[in-house]
Scaffold this motif. Structure first.
Motif, PDB file in Angstrom:
ATOM      1  N   ILE A  73     -51.069 -87.034  63.608  1.00 54.30           N
ATOM      2  CA  ILE A  73     -51.192 -85.719  62.959  1.00 54.30           C
ATOM      3  C   ILE A  73     -50.189 -85.500  61.819  1.00 54.30           C
ATOM      4  N   GLY A  74     -49.401 -86.528  61.495  1.00 54.88           N
ATOM      5  CA  GLY A  74     -48.455 -86.399  60.380  1.00 54.88           C
ATOM      6  C   GLY A  74     -47.209 -85.599  60.776  1.00 54.88           C
ATOM      7  N   ASN A  75     -46.410 -85.205  59.773  1.00 55.25           N
ATOM      8  CA  ASN A  75     -45.183 -84.496  60.153  1.00 55.25           C
ATOM      9  C   ASN A  75     -45.162 -83.041  59.690  1.00 55.25           C
ATOM     10  N   LYS A  76     -46.353 -82.454  59.600  1.00 57.55           N
ATOM     11  CA  LYS A  76     -46.427 -81.032  59.261  1.00 57.55           C
ATOM     12  C   LYS A  76     -46.023 -80.181  60.458  1.00 57.55           C
ATOM     13  N   CYS A  77     -45.390 -79.049  60.140  1.00 59.28           N
ATOM     14  CA  CYS A  77     -45.052 -78.098  61.193  1.00 59.28           C
ATOM     15  C   CYS A  77     -45.706 -76.764  60.845  1.00 59.28           C
ATOM     16  N   TYR A  78     -46.463 -76.217  61.753  1.00 60.31           N
ATOM     17  CA  TYR A  78     -47.159 -74.950  61.498  1.00 60.31           C
ATOM     18  C   TYR A  78     -46.362 -73.763  62.033  1.00 60.31           C
ATOM     19  N   PHE A  79     -46.436 -72.666  61.307  1.00 57.74           N
ATOM     20  CA  PHE A  79     -45.818 -71.413  61.766  1.00 57.74           C
ATOM     21  C   PHE A  79     -46.861 -70.532  62.444  1.00 57.74           C
ATOM     22  N   ARG A  80     -46.516 -69.993  63.610  1.00 60.32           N
ATOM     23  CA  ARG A  80     -47.338 -68.939  64.226  1.00 60.32           C
ATOM     24  C   ARG A  80     -46.452 -67.702  64.276  1.00 60.32           C
ATOM     25  N   GLY A  81     -46.820 -66.660  63.578  1.00 64.67           N
ATOM     26  CA  GLY A  81     -46.007 -65.437  63.632  1.00 64.67           C
ATOM     27  C   GLY A  81     -46.214 -64.756  64.984  1.00 64.67           C
ATOM     28  N   LEU A  82     -45.148 -64.645  65.755  1.00 64.19           N
ATOM     29  CA  LEU A  82     -45.282 -64.101  67.117  1.00 64.19           C
ATOM     30  C   LEU A  82     -45.091 -62.582  67.125  1.00 64.19           C
ATOM     31  N   ILE A  83     -46.100 -61.886  67.614  1.00 65.99           N
ATOM     32  CA  ILE A  83     -46.014 -60.421  67.748  1.00 65.99           C
ATOM     33  C   ILE A  83     -46.015 -60.072  69.233  1.00 65.99           C
ATOM     34  N   GLU A  84     -44.897 -59.538  69.704  1.00 65.99           N
ATOM     35  CA  GLU A  84     -44.799 -59.149  71.115  1.00 65.99           C
ATOM     36  C   GLU A  84     -45.275 -57.709  71.237  1.00 65.99           C
ATOM     37  N   LEU A  85     -46.540 -57.591  71.560  1.00 64.89           N
ATOM     38  CA  LEU A  85     -47.230 -56.294  71.478  1.00 64.89           C
ATOM     39  C   LEU A  85     -46.732 -55.277  72.495  1.00 64.89           C
ATOM     40  N   ARG A 113     -37.065 -60.542  58.368  1.00 61.77           N
ATOM     41  CA  ARG A 113     -38.018 -61.653  58.511  1.00 61.77           C
ATOM     42  C   ARG A 113     -37.859 -62.663  57.382  1.00 61.77           C
ATOM     43  N   ASP A 114     -37.582 -62.162  56.179  1.00 58.67           N
ATOM     44  CA  ASP A 114     -37.451 -63.072  55.037  1.00 58.67           C
ATOM     45  C   ASP A 114     -36.283 -64.029  55.222  1.00 58.67           C
ATOM     46  N   VAL A 115     -35.138 -63.456  55.613  1.00 62.56           N
ATOM     47  CA  VAL A 115     -33.943 -64.291  55.783  1.00 62.56           C
ATOM     48  C   VAL A 115     -34.193 -65.295  56.905  1.00 62.56           C
ATOM     49  N   TYR A 116     -34.812 -64.795  57.985  1.00 60.78           N
ATOM     50  CA  TYR A 116     -35.056 -65.649  59.138  1.00 60.78           C
ATOM     51  C   TYR A 116     -36.000 -66.804  58.785  1.00 60.78           C
ATOM     52  N   SER A 117     -37.116 -66.481  58.136  1.00 59.35           N
ATOM     53  CA  SER A 117     -38.087 -67.563  57.911  1.00 59.35           C
ATOM     54  C   SER A 117     -37.579 -68.543  56.861  1.00 59.35           C
ATOM     55  N   LYS A 118     -36.749 -68.042  55.950  1.00 60.64           N
ATOM     56  CA  LYS A 118     -36.159 -68.966  54.969  1.00 60.64           C
ATOM     57  C   LYS A 118     -35.215 -69.956  55.680  1.00 60.64           C
ATOM     58  N   SER A 119     -34.395 -69.438  56.582  1.00 63.32           N
ATOM     59  CA  SER A 119     -33.453 -70.350  57.235  1.00 63.32           C
ATOM     60  C   SER A 119     -34.184 -71.290  58.200  1.00 63.32           C
ATOM     61  N   LEU A 120     -35.247 -70.778  58.833  1.00 61.70           N
ATOM     62  CA  LEU A 120     -36.029 -71.644  59.721  1.00 61.70           C
ATOM     63  C   LEU A 120     -36.692 -72.773  58.916  1.00 61.70           C
ATOM     64  N   THR A 121     -37.227 -72.420  57.751  1.00 56.14           N
ATOM     65  CA  THR A 121     -37.861 -73.426  56.894  1.00 56.14           C
ATOM     66  C   THR A 121     -36.850 -74.506  56.526  1.00 56.14           C
ATOM     67  N   GLN A 122     -35.637 -74.054  56.197  1.00 60.80           N
ATOM     68  CA  GLN A 122     -34.587 -75.009  55.834  1.00 60.80           C
ATOM     69  C   GLN A 122     -34.273 -75.955  56.997  1.00 60.80           C
ATOM     70  N   ARG A 123     -34.154 -75.367  58.187  1.00 61.23           N
ATOM     71  CA  ARG A 123     -33.828 -76.184  59.363  1.00 61.23           C
ATOM     72  C   ARG A 123     -34.911 -77.227  59.624  1.00 61.23           C
ATOM     73  N   ILE A 124     -36.167 -76.787  59.478  1.00 63.78           N
ATOM     74  CA  ILE A 124     -37.282 -77.693  59.771  1.00 63.78           C
ATOM     75  C   ILE A 124     -37.336 -78.812  58.732  1.00 63.78           C
ATOM     76  N   THR A 125     -37.083 -78.430  57.483  1.00 63.89           N
ATOM     77  CA  THR A 125     -37.064 -79.427  56.416  1.00 63.89           C
ATOM     78  C   THR A 125     -35.928 -80.424  56.655  1.00 63.89           C
ATOM     79  N   ASP A 126     -34.766 -79.897  57.013  1.00 71.32           N
ATOM     80  CA  ASP A 126     -33.625 -80.785  57.294  1.00 71.32           C
ATOM     81  C   ASP A 126     -33.938 -81.742  58.447  1.00 71.32           C
ATOM     82  N   ALA A 127     -34.792 -81.282  59.357  1.00 74.17           N
ATOM     83  CA  ALA A 127     -35.147 -82.136  60.499  1.00 74.17           C
ATOM     84  C   ALA A 127     -36.202 -83.176  60.102  1.00 74.17           C
ATOM     85  N   GLY A 128     -36.623 -83.153  58.845  1.00 72.64           N
ATOM     86  CA  GLY A 128     -37.537 -84.184  58.354  1.00 72.64           C
ATOM     87  C   GLY A 128     -39.014 -83.813  58.454  1.00 72.64           C
TER      88      GLY A 128
END
Ligand code: 5AD
Length: 365
Positions: free
Chosen positions: A46-58, A328-343
């Motif tokens: 499946i390659g090395n893509k990582c998908y985001f699921r926005g979690l809403i705790e209803l 959310r912006d700050v969070y998803s930006k830092s998460l993206t960075q972490r995931i990218t750093d993880a390859g």
């Protein structure tokens, strides 16, 4: 020590309890060949893509009282909330506008007609407003008509953890009554599959009284169910639950549970190469970078929490749940960075359907 490579190669040919349990018992360090093999299988399939699921705790209101869960009905310390429609639409819209391929709506269990109707409305409306954004529901056991109604409204994926596929253990971690029945849980999974959902399940890892053989059987259960998605994570005690009393000798350490979770993810990836596997939040409760490590041994999905902050604090399933107070912006930006750093590569603007599901549609399995 076991010959890891030999066990892994046996696993490719023969998925059996003995082979799996041997791999699950590998300790930190010894498990490196297993984790590397799983990473390779993931890349090849499946390659090395990582998908985001926005979690809403209803909502954290729940009719059940599972012995492990912080939002169990009997926990009177919980500040109960339900998001209003506008909060849900706003969160979904955020996910859509930021290219998250999909959202997941999660809540405690509620079977009332008003709840069932409301979910159908929310699903329809979210899809109408956001160009068919993909929706995963995680709203517990419901009757087949309800599952069908939500599916027809446009929800295409459903996550319902079996928690453990061992009937005796299931009975020990749930109250003994009709509301908490193992058989009902299994039939709910079958119903979801028959209706046509992309089906997700999962288990808790490192429960008291659980051993590697049982966990091996959990993975075989997932394979036999022919699931499309999996979310599984370490069990973490919550102080306001009956199971917090098990803290101590009868349960493995948090670091052992963490390694065991990596081993579970890795074996699952090898035996079900093209399903979606989430790097769950509970992992991060034990070690800050554990989700990135999970992505490197087989996982390919992360679920950034986009619940409005005021409610996020009240959705506490287990102790030490990581709750970011960043926007959310700050969070998803830092998460993206972490995931990218993880390859890995964060795949935006893609719904990220399980490849296993897509192939299942063509072969009608
Ligand atoms: N530790 C880890 N996971 C938990 N869950 C509930 N309580 C705990 C806990 N104490 C998980 C269950 C449930 C999901 C929503 O959260 O697997 O299905």
């Amino acid at each position: 020590m076991i010959d890891v490579d030999n066990y892994i190669s046996k696993l490719y040919d023969n998925v059996n309890k003995h082979n799996i349990a041997g791999l699950l018992s590998l300790k930190e360090g010894d498990n490196v060949p297993l984790l590397e093999a799983a990473k390779m299988v993931k890349h090849n399939h499946i390659g090395n893509k990582c998908y985001f699921r926005g979690l809403i705790e209803l909502s954290n209101k729940c009719r059940k009282s599972c012995y492990y869960c912080g939002i169990r009905n009997d926990n009177s310390y919980v500040n109960r909330y339900t998001l209003n429609d506008e909060d849900v639409f706003e969160a979904a819209c955020y996910a859509y506008e930021n290219g998250f391929g999909s959202i997941a709506i999660q809540a405690g269990e509620d079977n009332s007609k008003s709840f069932v109707d409301r979910i159908a409305y929310l699903v329809k409306e979210i899809r109408r407003r956001n160009n068919g954004l993909s929706i995963t529901l995680s709203l517990g056991e419901q009757n087949p008509d309800t599952y069908k109604k939500w599916f027809d409204a446009g929800a295409e994926r459903y996550l319902l953890r079996i928690e453990t596929s061992n009937r005796e253990l299931y009975q020990k971690i749930h109250p003994c009554n009709h509301e908490h029945s193992f058989d009902n849980r299994v039939s709910a999974l079958t119903n979801l599959k028959d209706i046509g959902y992309q089906l997700g399940t999962g288990v808790m890892i490192g429960l008291p009284m659980q051993n590697e053989e049982m966990l091996a059987e959990d993975l075989i259960f997932m394979k036999d169910m022919n699931i499309d998605m999996c979310g599984m994570g370490p069990f973490i005690e919550h102080p306001q639950t009956p199971m917090s009393d098990y803290c101590g000798e009868s349960i493995m350490s948090l670091t052992e549970r963490l390694q065991l979770t990596f081993n579970m993810i890795a074996v699952l990836r090898i035996i079900m190469p093209n399903i979606n596997i989430a790097a769950t939040t509970a992992l991060q409760a034990i070690e800050d970078t554990a989700r990135e490590k999970a992505l490197n041994c087989g996982a390919n999905v992360v679920m950034p929490n986009i619940t409005p902050l005021k409610s996020r604090l009240a959705y506490k399933l287990y102790n030490n749940k990581p709750i970011s107070e960043d926007t959310r912006d700050v969070y998803s930006k830092s998460l993206t960075q972490r995931i990218t750093d993880a390859g890995c590569v964060v795949a935006l603007w893609e719904s990220g359907s399980s490849k296993h599901y897509i192939e299942r549609q063509t072969t009608k399995k």
